[in-house]
Design a protein around this motif. Structure first.
Motif, PDB file in Angstrom:
ATOM      1  N   LEU A   5       0.825  -1.205   0.000  1.00 25.62           N
ATOM      2  CA  LEU A   5       0.000   0.000   0.000  1.00 25.62           C
ATOM      3  C   LEU A   5       0.858   1.253   0.000  1.00 25.62           C
ATOM      4  CD1 LEU A   5      -2.837   1.291   0.217  1.00 25.62           C
ATOM      5  CD2 LEU A   5      -2.567   1.166   2.691  1.00 25.62           C
ATOM      6  N   ILE A   6       1.907   1.248   0.791  1.00 26.90           N
ATOM      7  CA  ILE A   6       2.804   2.401   0.844  1.00 26.90           C
ATOM      8  C   ILE A   6       3.504   2.600  -0.499  1.00 26.90           C
ATOM      9  CG2 ILE A   6       4.917   3.299   1.912  1.00 26.90           C
ATOM     10  CD1 ILE A   6       3.988   1.909   4.501  1.00 26.90           C
ATOM     11  N   THR A   7       3.984   1.513  -1.090  1.00 25.58           N
ATOM     12  CA  THR A   7       4.651   1.593  -2.387  1.00 25.58           C
ATOM     13  C   THR A   7       3.714   2.146  -3.454  1.00 25.58           C
ATOM     14  OG1 THR A   7       6.028  -0.298  -1.804  1.00 25.58           O
ATOM     15  CG2 THR A   7       5.881   0.255  -4.135  1.00 25.58           C
ATOM     16  N   ASN A   8       2.485   1.645  -3.502  1.00 25.36           N
ATOM     17  CA  ASN A   8       1.534   2.125  -4.501  1.00 25.36           C
ATOM     18  C   ASN A   8       1.125   3.571  -4.270  1.00 25.36           C
ATOM     19  OD1 ASN A   8       1.377  -0.148  -6.159  1.00 25.36           O
ATOM     20  ND2 ASN A   8      -0.028  -1.142  -4.745  1.00 25.36           N
ATOM     21  N   THR A   9       1.005   3.970  -3.009  1.00 27.23           N
ATOM     22  CA  THR A   9       0.653   5.360  -2.710  1.00 27.23           C
ATOM     23  C   THR A   9       1.775   6.307  -3.128  1.00 27.23           C
ATOM     24  OG1 THR A   9      -0.675   4.611  -0.839  1.00 27.23           O
ATOM     25  CG2 THR A   9      -0.064   6.931  -0.885  1.00 27.23           C
ATOM     26  N   VAL A  10       3.008   5.946  -2.828  1.00 33.26           N
ATOM     27  CA  VAL A  10       4.156   6.772  -3.229  1.00 33.26           C
ATOM     28  C   VAL A  10       4.261   6.827  -4.743  1.00 33.26           C
ATOM     29  CG1 VAL A  10       6.687   6.873  -3.199  1.00 33.26           C
ATOM     30  CG2 VAL A  10       5.426   6.450  -1.089  1.00 33.26           C
ATOM     31  N   ARG A  11       4.062   5.693  -5.418  1.00 31.30           N
ATOM     32  CA  ARG A  11       4.123   5.658  -6.880  1.00 31.30           C
ATOM     33  C   ARG A  11       3.014   6.527  -7.482  1.00 31.30           C
ATOM     34  NH1 ARG A  11       3.896  -0.074  -8.625  1.00 31.30           N
ATOM     35  NH2 ARG A  11       6.040  -0.113  -7.942  1.00 31.30           N
ATOM     36  N   PHE A  12       1.798   6.422  -6.940  1.00 32.97           N
ATOM     37  CA  PHE A  12       0.662   7.209  -7.416  1.00 32.97           C
ATOM     38  C   PHE A  12       0.949   8.709  -7.292  1.00 32.97           C
ATOM     39  CE2 PHE A  12      -3.353   9.432  -6.771  1.00 32.97           C
ATOM     40  CZ  PHE A  12      -4.162   8.909  -7.774  1.00 32.97           C
ATOM     41  N   LEU A  13       1.333   9.130  -6.091  1.00 36.45           N
ATOM     42  CA  LEU A  13       1.585  10.554  -5.857  1.00 36.45           C
ATOM     43  C   LEU A  13       2.814  11.050  -6.615  1.00 36.45           C
ATOM     44  CD1 LEU A  13       0.808  10.755  -2.043  1.00 36.45           C
ATOM     45  CD2 LEU A  13      -0.609  11.567  -3.945  1.00 36.45           C
ATOM     46  N   GLY A  14       3.855  10.240  -6.667  1.00 31.72           N
ATOM     47  CA  GLY A  14       5.070  10.641  -7.378  1.00 31.72           C
ATOM     48  C   GLY A  14       4.854  10.832  -8.862  1.00 31.72           C
ATOM     49  N   LEU A  15       4.201   9.870  -9.496  1.00 33.99           N
ATOM     50  CA  LEU A  15       3.952   9.986 -10.933  1.00 33.99           C
ATOM     51  C   LEU A  15       2.960  11.098 -11.242  1.00 33.99           C
ATOM     52  CD1 LEU A  15       3.890   6.227 -11.953  1.00 33.99           C
ATOM     53  CD2 LEU A  15       5.620   7.923 -12.544  1.00 33.99           C
ATOM     54  N   LEU A  16       1.978  11.291 -10.375  1.00 33.93           N
ATOM     55  CA  LEU A  16       1.011  12.370 -10.562  1.00 33.93           C
ATOM     56  C   LEU A  16       1.688  13.732 -10.464  1.00 33.93           C
ATOM     57  CD1 LEU A  16      -2.035  12.859 -10.990  1.00 33.93           C
ATOM     58  CD2 LEU A  16      -2.246  13.002  -8.523  1.00 33.93           C
ATOM     59  N   ILE A  17       2.541  13.908  -9.464  1.00 36.72           N
ATOM     60  CA  ILE A  17       3.254  15.180  -9.309  1.00 36.72           C
ATOM     61  C   ILE A  17       4.226  15.406 -10.462  1.00 36.72           C
ATOM     62  CG2 ILE A  17       4.991  16.339  -7.867  1.00 36.72           C
ATOM     63  CD1 ILE A  17       3.456  15.146  -5.438  1.00 36.72           C
ATOM     64  N   LEU A  18       4.948  14.363 -10.867  1.00 32.94           N
ATOM     65  CA  LEU A  18       5.841  14.486 -12.023  1.00 32.94           C
ATOM     66  C   LEU A  18       5.077  14.890 -13.279  1.00 32.94           C
ATOM     67  CD1 LEU A  18       8.359  11.504 -11.863  1.00 32.94           C
ATOM     68  CD2 LEU A  18       8.907  13.923 -11.950  1.00 32.94           C
ATOM     69  N   GLN A  19       3.929  14.266 -13.500  1.00 28.16           N
ATOM     70  CA  GLN A  19       3.140  14.563 -14.690  1.00 28.16           C
ATOM     71  C   GLN A  19       2.649  16.010 -14.684  1.00 28.16           C
ATOM     72  OE1 GLN A  19       2.492  12.478 -17.401  1.00 28.16           O
ATOM     73  NE2 GLN A  19       1.791  14.373 -18.288  1.00 28.16           N
ATOM     74  N   ILE A  20       2.079  16.438 -13.576  1.00 26.23           N
ATOM     75  CA  ILE A  20       1.455  17.762 -13.516  1.00 26.23           C
ATOM     76  C   ILE A  20       2.488  18.881 -13.536  1.00 26.23           C
ATOM     77  CG2 ILE A  20       0.097  19.312 -12.041  1.00 26.23           C
ATOM     78  CD1 ILE A  20      -1.455  16.782 -11.126  1.00 26.23           C
ATOM     79  N   PHE A  21       3.533  18.748 -12.747  1.00 31.50           N
ATOM     80  CA  PHE A  21       4.455  19.864 -12.578  1.00 31.50           C
ATOM     81  C   PHE A  21       5.693  19.813 -13.468  1.00 31.50           C
ATOM     82  CE2 PHE A  21       2.196  19.715  -8.465  1.00 31.50           C
ATOM     83  CZ  PHE A  21       1.566  20.944  -8.579  1.00 31.50           C
ATOM     84  N   LEU A  22       5.984  18.680 -14.085  1.00 35.14           N
ATOM     85  CA  LEU A  22       7.160  18.610 -14.947  1.00 35.14           C
ATOM     86  C   LEU A  22       6.803  18.290 -16.391  1.00 35.14           C
ATOM     87  CD1 LEU A  22      10.267  18.640 -15.208  1.00 35.14           C
ATOM     88  CD2 LEU A  22      10.219  16.202 -14.703  1.00 35.14           C
ATOM     89  N   PHE A  23       6.193  17.134 -16.612  1.00 39.81           N
ATOM     90  CA  PHE A  23       5.997  16.677 -17.986  1.00 39.81           C
ATOM     91  C   PHE A  23       4.892  17.419 -18.737  1.00 39.81           C
ATOM     92  CE2 PHE A  23       8.310  13.112 -16.141  1.00 39.81           C
ATOM     93  CZ  PHE A  23       9.317  12.994 -17.083  1.00 39.81           C
TER      94      PHE A  23
END
Length: 169
Positions: A5-23
């Motif tokens: 659960l922790i791994t999936n939550t970090v992956r979800f938030l990390g990829l979402l933040i990368l997508q919105i603010f960088l890519f």
């Protein structure tokens, strides 16, 4: 708390933040923005229930629609990808998928790349068909699907190469 659960939550938030603010800010050649958030749906654990991945994919799409003002196209494309994901997993992994004894992130790189290609094509066709939504613009839709799909594949492959666990021999 469960480590998965922790791994999936970090992956979800990390990829979402990368997508919105960088890519989303890249605009290579004026229109190419790689979509890295697809990695979350592709790498989501197989042993979890199918409804879990569909609900989480829908939430991921809605959040992206809110930031990008795409009117539900991300949500529909993510939901379509989550719905067809078992088909692509069965096609790429065969009997191993039926037995539920694979970890997508720990699978051989060529299989992971093939799965990523299938998922990117499905997602991008649905997404750009909904964004453009004009039958006379089919060639433009295919151009966007191929160019942004290629950029998405390259960036996601780089991210996988950086973060994929090394197999000890």
């Amino acid at each position: 708390m469960n480590r998965n659960l922790i791994t999936n939550t970090v992956r979800f938030l990390g990829l979402l933040i990368l997508q919105i603010f960088l890519f989303d800010q890249i605009n290579f050649m004026g229109f190419i923005n790689p979509m890295v958030y697809l990695l979350f749906i592709v790498l989501y654990p197989i042993e979890n229930k199918r409804w879990d991945v569909m609900i989480i994919s829908f939430v991921l799409g809605i959040i992206l629609d809110t930031f990008q003002d795409t009117g539900g196209a991300h949500a529909a494309a993510c939901l379509t990808l989550a719905f067809t994901r078992p088909l692509w997993l069965r096609l790429v992994y065969g009997e191993s998928y039926k037995m539920k004894n694979i970890k997508v992130l720990q699978s051989p790189f060529d299989r992971l790349l093939l799965l990523l290609v299938f998922c990117i094509v499905v997602h991008h066709i649905v997404f750009f068909s909904l964004v453009i939504f004009n039958g006379s613009q089919i060639l433009y839709t295919l151009k966007l699907t191929l160019s942004i799909g290629a950029a998405t594949l390259v960036v996601n492959t780089i991210l996988l190469a950086l973060f994929k666990p090394r197999v000890k021999s």
